[in-house]
Design a protein around this motif. Structure first.
Motif, PDB file in Angstrom:
ATOM      1  N   LEU A  19       0.833  -1.214   0.000  1.00 31.18           N
ATOM      2  CA  LEU A  19       0.000   0.000   0.000  1.00 31.18           C
ATOM      3  C   LEU A  19       0.866   1.261   0.000  1.00 31.18           C
ATOM      4  O   LEU A  19       0.612   2.203  -0.750  1.00 31.18           O
ATOM      5  CB  LEU A  19      -0.942  -0.012   1.206  1.00 31.18           C
ATOM      6  N   SER A  21       3.841   1.515  -1.124  1.00 35.29           N
ATOM      7  CA  SER A  21       4.529   1.644  -2.416  1.00 35.29           C
ATOM      8  C   SER A  21       3.577   2.219  -3.470  1.00 35.29           C
ATOM      9  O   SER A  21       4.009   2.923  -4.383  1.00 35.29           O
ATOM     10  CB  SER A  21       5.118   0.311  -2.868  1.00 35.29           C
ATOM     11  N   ILE A  22       2.285   1.941  -3.329  1.00 33.93           N
ATOM     12  CA  ILE A  22       1.301   2.539  -4.248  1.00 33.93           C
ATOM     13  C   ILE A  22       1.186   4.040  -3.974  1.00 33.93           C
ATOM     14  O   ILE A  22       1.184   4.852  -4.893  1.00 33.93           O
ATOM     15  CB  ILE A  22      -0.064   1.841  -4.107  1.00 33.93           C
ATOM     16  N   LEU A  25       4.047   5.603  -5.544  1.00 35.92           N
ATOM     17  CA  LEU A  25       3.944   5.688  -7.001  1.00 35.92           C
ATOM     18  C   LEU A  25       3.052   6.851  -7.433  1.00 35.92           C
ATOM     19  O   LEU A  25       3.393   7.591  -8.363  1.00 35.92           O
ATOM     20  CB  LEU A  25       3.418   4.375  -7.577  1.00 35.92           C
ATOM     21  N   ILE A  26       1.932   7.026  -6.733  1.00 36.31           N
ATOM     22  CA  ILE A  26       1.073   8.136  -7.158  1.00 36.31           C
ATOM     23  C   ILE A  26       1.713   9.487  -6.791  1.00 36.31           C
ATOM     24  O   ILE A  26       1.490  10.482  -7.464  1.00 36.31           O
ATOM     25  CB  ILE A  26      -0.406   8.011  -6.685  1.00 36.31           C
ATOM     26  N   TRP A  28       5.036   9.934  -6.973  1.00 37.71           N
ATOM     27  CA  TRP A  28       5.999  10.083  -8.083  1.00 37.71           C
ATOM     28  C   TRP A  28       5.279  10.609  -9.318  1.00 37.71           C
ATOM     29  O   TRP A  28       5.734  11.564  -9.960  1.00 37.71           O
ATOM     30  CB  TRP A  28       6.636   8.712  -8.374  1.00 37.71           C
ATOM     31  N   ASP A  29       4.144   9.981  -9.635  1.00 40.68           N
ATOM     32  CA  ASP A  29       3.394  10.386 -10.829  1.00 40.68           C
ATOM     33  C   ASP A  29       2.989  11.856 -10.745  1.00 40.68           C
ATOM     34  O   ASP A  29       3.008  12.580 -11.736  1.00 40.68           O
ATOM     35  CB  ASP A  29       2.154   9.498 -10.980  1.00 40.68           C
ATOM     36  N   ASN A 238      11.354   2.002  -4.642  1.00 42.22           N
ATOM     37  CA  ASN A 238      12.237   1.181  -3.819  1.00 42.22           C
ATOM     38  C   ASN A 238      13.061   0.311  -4.759  1.00 42.22           C
ATOM     39  O   ASN A 238      13.008   0.486  -5.978  1.00 42.22           O
ATOM     40  CB  ASN A 238      11.416   0.355  -2.818  1.00 42.22           C
ATOM     41  N   ASP A 241      11.620  -1.206  -7.932  1.00 40.38           N
ATOM     42  CA  ASP A 241      11.198  -0.298  -9.008  1.00 40.38           C
ATOM     43  C   ASP A 241      11.584   1.113  -8.573  1.00 40.38           C
ATOM     44  O   ASP A 241      10.823   1.795  -7.905  1.00 40.38           O
ATOM     45  CB  ASP A 241       9.678  -0.427  -9.216  1.00 40.38           C
ATOM     46  N   ARG A 243      12.482   4.916  -8.944  1.00 45.37           N
ATOM     47  CA  ARG A 243      12.134   6.035  -9.815  1.00 45.37           C
ATOM     48  C   ARG A 243      12.907   7.273  -9.415  1.00 45.37           C
ATOM     49  O   ARG A 243      12.576   7.919  -8.421  1.00 45.37           O
ATOM     50  CB  ARG A 243      10.630   6.304  -9.723  1.00 45.37           C
TER      51      ARG A 243
ATOM     52  N   ILE B  22      -7.128   4.923  -8.665  1.00 44.30           N
ATOM     53  CA  ILE B  22      -5.737   4.594  -8.313  1.00 44.30           C
ATOM     54  C   ILE B  22      -5.331   3.282  -8.991  1.00 44.30           C
ATOM     55  O   ILE B  22      -4.249   3.169  -9.562  1.00 44.30           O
ATOM     56  CB  ILE B  22      -5.566   4.513  -6.781  1.00 44.30           C
ATOM     57  N   LEU B  25      -4.593   4.057 -12.438  1.00 47.32           N
ATOM     58  CA  LEU B  25      -3.313   4.740 -12.628  1.00 47.32           C
ATOM     59  C   LEU B  25      -2.144   3.758 -12.579  1.00 47.32           C
ATOM     60  O   LEU B  25      -1.228   3.843 -13.398  1.00 47.32           O
ATOM     61  CB  LEU B  25      -3.130   5.827 -11.561  1.00 47.32           C
ATOM     62  N   ILE B  26      -2.183   2.816 -11.640  1.00 49.75           N
ATOM     63  CA  ILE B  26      -1.049   1.878 -11.594  1.00 49.75           C
ATOM     64  C   ILE B  26      -1.101   0.933 -12.800  1.00 49.75           C
ATOM     65  O   ILE B  26      -0.070   0.457 -13.254  1.00 49.75           O
ATOM     66  CB  ILE B  26      -0.893   1.155 -10.231  1.00 49.75           C
ATOM     67  N   PRO B  35       9.561  -0.380 -15.466  1.00 45.21           N
ATOM     68  CA  PRO B  35      10.819  -0.994 -15.914  1.00 45.21           C
ATOM     69  C   PRO B  35      10.599  -2.494 -16.146  1.00 45.21           C
ATOM     70  O   PRO B  35       9.815  -3.120 -15.428  1.00 45.21           O
ATOM     71  CB  PRO B  35      11.763  -0.744 -14.739  1.00 45.21           C
ATOM     72  N   SER B  38      10.486  -4.970 -13.181  1.00 47.99           N
ATOM     73  CA  SER B  38       9.737  -4.627 -11.965  1.00 47.99           C
ATOM     74  C   SER B  38       8.328  -5.195 -11.931  1.00 47.99           C
ATOM     75  O   SER B  38       7.504  -4.766 -11.119  1.00 47.99           O
ATOM     76  CB  SER B  38       9.682  -3.095 -11.802  1.00 47.99           C
ATOM     77  N   GLN B  41       6.820  -6.669  -8.376  1.00 52.27           N
ATOM     78  CA  GLN B  41       6.221  -5.761  -7.397  1.00 52.27           C
ATOM     79  C   GLN B  41       4.873  -5.228  -7.886  1.00 52.27           C
ATOM     80  O   GLN B  41       3.945  -5.066  -7.110  1.00 52.27           O
ATOM     81  CB  GLN B  41       7.148  -4.590  -7.085  1.00 52.27           C
ATOM     82  N   GLN B  45       1.247  -5.090  -6.072  1.00 58.32           N
ATOM     83  CA  GLN B  45       0.504  -3.839  -5.903  1.00 58.32           C
ATOM     84  C   GLN B  45      -0.899  -3.956  -6.486  1.00 58.32           C
ATOM     85  O   GLN B  45      -1.876  -3.535  -5.868  1.00 58.32           O
ATOM     86  CB  GLN B  45       1.263  -2.683  -6.583  1.00 58.32           C
ATOM     87  N   THR B  48      -3.069  -6.236  -4.298  1.00 61.35           N
ATOM     88  CA  THR B  48      -3.457  -5.555  -3.063  1.00 61.35           C
ATOM     89  C   THR B  48      -4.536  -4.514  -3.345  1.00 61.35           C
ATOM     90  O   THR B  48      -5.534  -4.414  -2.630  1.00 61.35           O
ATOM     91  CB  THR B  48      -2.225  -4.870  -2.423  1.00 61.35           C
ATOM     92  N   ARG B 243      -5.485   9.671 -19.555  1.00 65.31           N
ATOM     93  CA  ARG B 243      -4.185   9.180 -20.000  1.00 65.31           C
ATOM     94  C   ARG B 243      -4.347   8.328 -21.245  1.00 65.31           C
ATOM     95  O   ARG B 243      -4.799   7.185 -21.162  1.00 65.31           O
ATOM     96  CB  ARG B 243      -3.561   8.336 -18.880  1.00 65.31           C
TER      97      ARG B 243
END
Lengths: 497, 497
Positions: A19, A21-22, A25-26, A28-29, A238, A241, A243, B22, B25-26, B35, B38, B41, B45, B48, B243
């Motif tokens: 969770l 890590s999600i 990611l958002i 980062w996005d 991490n 993956d 970024r 969300i 988005l992922i 990548p 990856s 992971q 995600q 989950t 997107r």
């Protein structure tokens, strides 16, 4: 019984990690991809995700499992004990904060951030002062919930660098300050000045190629990571993956390059942590100081060295022949290692940088122990800059308002940067001792020996050692500023005399 | 009471929407940025997040709120009734499936997808047949949970296009098939052939500039969206942050351009839905057929037209002067509207495309009503291709194995493509009737009148109207293939005679 409980705990930690890590990611996005008009939905998404992450991290079953495991500690191996110790710390940090406080703090962070943006734009500290005051009070309240009312600043330092405290840092920084003074004086008194005006008109596409070539050579694994562009460079994700980002300016190719190298150092640390343990303390960084030691080591000790540029100067000239026409090797190397009197921390060189941090630590310490009021902050800031760097900031935007950190109450964060510089230099000399050919390898573009050494000495251990223990384990010596002072003398005094 | 319950329901739907966005988005990130190493992971995600989304969507409080609101329907306005009707459908679709079935189906989807990839690679249908058999059985089981044991195929059609069913589509497709036969014959018998070999060596950067210029002119709002690159073009996200993707090939600039335009049609539909209702039926698309009508209308009726190219041919020649040197306007226009005998659906032109769909619908119908066994599938496929398109697929990879859809049990999806083509043509003539200057506007690069018309007639209504009702409301006529047939005749017969 412990085995079962441990497996159950492990599954919970895996879910929390997924969770988080999600959320990462958002985040980062948001900084890399988000269309300018889409911030409203991203706020909703972040808030929802924060709530899901929080709910997972305060799951009372975690408390029950931890209590069971803590009661049977003798059945656990050393690795499990570390996982449990850190999981307990995380759990308590989440669960001990009242929901009302968490949402009040989130509101304050948002208001306070915007107040800081405005204050900085208008160079008007007084409009920001009440928010800073509230952040300080909230920080003390936060420490109180974690049972640290008596030593709130220690509590914040430990958040960033487990095992460190105010007293230890004071001692290290005093020694550093004393040692740095003559180095800085000598450089500032020198007639030698770098010419950084030589870096004009470097096309972005070529800059991007060049830094990808270098970061690949250093050892960043692009099969599990990528580099993009954002306003402020950072490294997210991490080791599964990674970024990282940099930023480009046609008239400042060193900024994109060294930002990318810095983030590569962070990224390679993440990529060196045990991949199957990313969800627990065995697969997570030992702290921000340790993290910074990796980014700084690659950025400074490695990539600002003569050996590195012996390898990459020809490549740089090949990519930018016209731009570097007539620039001598010595002029280039001096420009790469330019030291100057700069009031802004993030624009400063690696010599004076440490004094910018010492000043911030001194101020945070006094704010927390009651020896400095928020109103006196600008004056004290300017006095310290005068004393340590002989700099008079032209206004508060260039002074006390320059950093974002305090606006969300990130006290205790600044010291990490300087602790990282210390550890970086200490690791550097320890590596050089064991691997005397290191710099000859760099000349050939081979950085694998240093990376392997760091993997073994630092990365693989996760949070097994805190900063002090890590320094001792990896270098055989206590954490100290002496290696940093030695390195700065060796690197900079010959250039400036 | 209803007002309170409605507000509580609305908050639940908002949360579900945020979580789903969300997940979206992922998913987008996976196809655009991930990548190569990856994926492990990302699987964690996604799993989950799927679990978090599922938990939110089967929250029993939603059932309670819906039941209360349904019992007091007289207190609700029309909009609220639509929201509640669709929320009930969604809730039941999630909540009525046993957890055991959901995980069994997820496993089957994964196994079955890989079996399809292998089977296609080896052109070996028999290795895939058992998986397809199980997907068919699972689909019937699925329909059973939703109370549709007697008409499982209808259940799947309704999933994609609410309000449609097997009988309605059969009638529409029979009429379409009959009308298409002479058009296809005439084109196939024509001696005129497009030369698509003229599109060689178009640099990607210029292709990208060109398609961004066009998609911006069409009306895609890049302040709330972006375009990136992925292996298969798609449009993800929603109107708050759209997107879309395309793909590039130096020797096929029409592919990147028309993919981008197609996705722009989808994207502009999303961007035209009411922004403050994205979390409920009022802000969501009326179905896949309706969605496809938007992508096809822009792709085909608008951007393959003489009027459009009158505006953009000079621009194309400016960007690619060397490549188009010696290519006449007529040759260019014919290449853009090339029709050919192609066994592959996704590579086929807009005339024959519809027959590819008719074949798939015919097969799905027979599979569900028991008149076709999985083993007979390849033979029936080839016979139908021979009959309707005079094509003999050289093997099953080029035949029955070409599409991914059935591998995860997406039955009832294919018809949407063709229903979309019908509605697109119907909307086109209705718009042209009301706005006779449309094509003259296109010649000047002005597409705003058509977009405004679509906003008002289609986008703004969300799920207020199902496909049939939407056709009637927007065009004043029942959904029918006659506009599509008229359009294909008007566009293609002059070119091929």
């Amino acid at each position: 019984m412990s085995e079962d409980s441990y497996a159950l705990l492990d599954a919970k930690l895996k879910r929390i990690h997924a969770l988080n890590s999600i959320s990462g990611l958002i985040g980062w996005d948001e900084l890399v991809n988000l269309p300018e008009g889409s911030a409203d939905q991203r706020q909703e998404q972040c808030a929802t995700m924060a709530q899901v992450c929080h709910a997972a991290s305060v799951d009372p079953e975690i408390d029950t499992l931890l209590s069971k495991l803590e009661a049977h500690a003798s059945e656990l191996d050393d690795s499990q004990k570390i996982v449990i110790k850190e999981a307990r710390k995380s759990y308590d940090r989440s669960a001990k904060l009242p929901a009302e406080f968490v949402s009040r703090k989130a509101r304050l962070d948002s208001e306070s951030y915007h107040a800081w943006v405005d204050a900085k734009k208008n160079a008007n500290f007084s409009s920001y002062a009440p928010f800073l005051q509230r952040q300080l009070e909230h920080s003390k309240e936060f420490a109180g919930y974690l049972g640290a009312s008596d030593n709130p600043y220690d509590c914040f330092i430990d958040l960033h660098d487990p095992g460190m405290d105010t007293a230890s840092i004071s001692k290290l920084f005093d020694e550093l300050k004393t040692g740095l003074a003559p180095i800085v004086s000598q450089i500032f008194d020198s007639k030698i000045q770098a010419n950084t005006e030589i870096f004009k008109g470097f096309p972005i596409a070529e800059q991007s190629n060049f830094l990808k070539q270098i970061t690949t050579a250093l050892g960043f694994n692009y099969k599990r990571g990528r580099i993009d562009t954002s306003i402020h460079p950072f490294c997210g994700g991490n080791g599964a993956d990674t970024r990282m980002t940099t930023r480009f300016d046609e008239d400042n190719p060193l900024d994109s390059l060294f930002s990318a190298i810095h983030e590569t150092g962070h990224g390679m640390y993440e990529q060196g942590l045990p991949l199957d343990q990313l969800h627990n303390a065995l697969g997570q960084a030992a702290g921000l100081g340790a993290h910074e030691s990796q980014s700084r080591l690659w950025e400074n000790q490695v990539c600002r060295s003569r050996a590195f540029w012996k390898c990459y100067e020809p490549e740089l000239r090949k990519q930018f022949p016209k731009q570097l026409d007539g620039v001598s090797s010595d002029a280039l190397y001096l420009a790469i290692n330019s030291v100057s009197k700069n009031p802004i921390r993030v624009d400063s060189d690696e010599v004076t940088y440490n004094l910018h941090i010492v000043i911030r630590f001194e101020i945070e310490k006094r704010l927390f122990d009651g020896n400095l009021s928020i109103d006196e902050l600008p004056e004290t800031w300017n006095a310290l800059y005068k004393e340590l760097l002989n700099i008079d900031p032209k206004d508060d935007a260039q002074g006390v308002l320059q950093d974002v950190h305090w606006s969300d109450g990130s006290f205790g964060y600044f010291p990490s940067y300087c602790l990282g510089n210390m550890l970086a230099a200490q690791l550097w000399y320890a590596a050089l001792e064991e691997l005397p050919d290191l710099e000859r390898n760099f000349e050939k573009g081979d950085f694998s020996h240093l990376l392997s050494w760091l993997r073994e000495k630092v990365h693989l251990h996760g949070m097994r050692y805190d900063l002090k223990a890590l320094a001792l384990e990896a270098t055989g010596q206590e954490l100290s500023p002496q290696s940093l002072l030695r390195y700065l003398k060796e690197r900079y005094l010959p250039l400036y005399s």
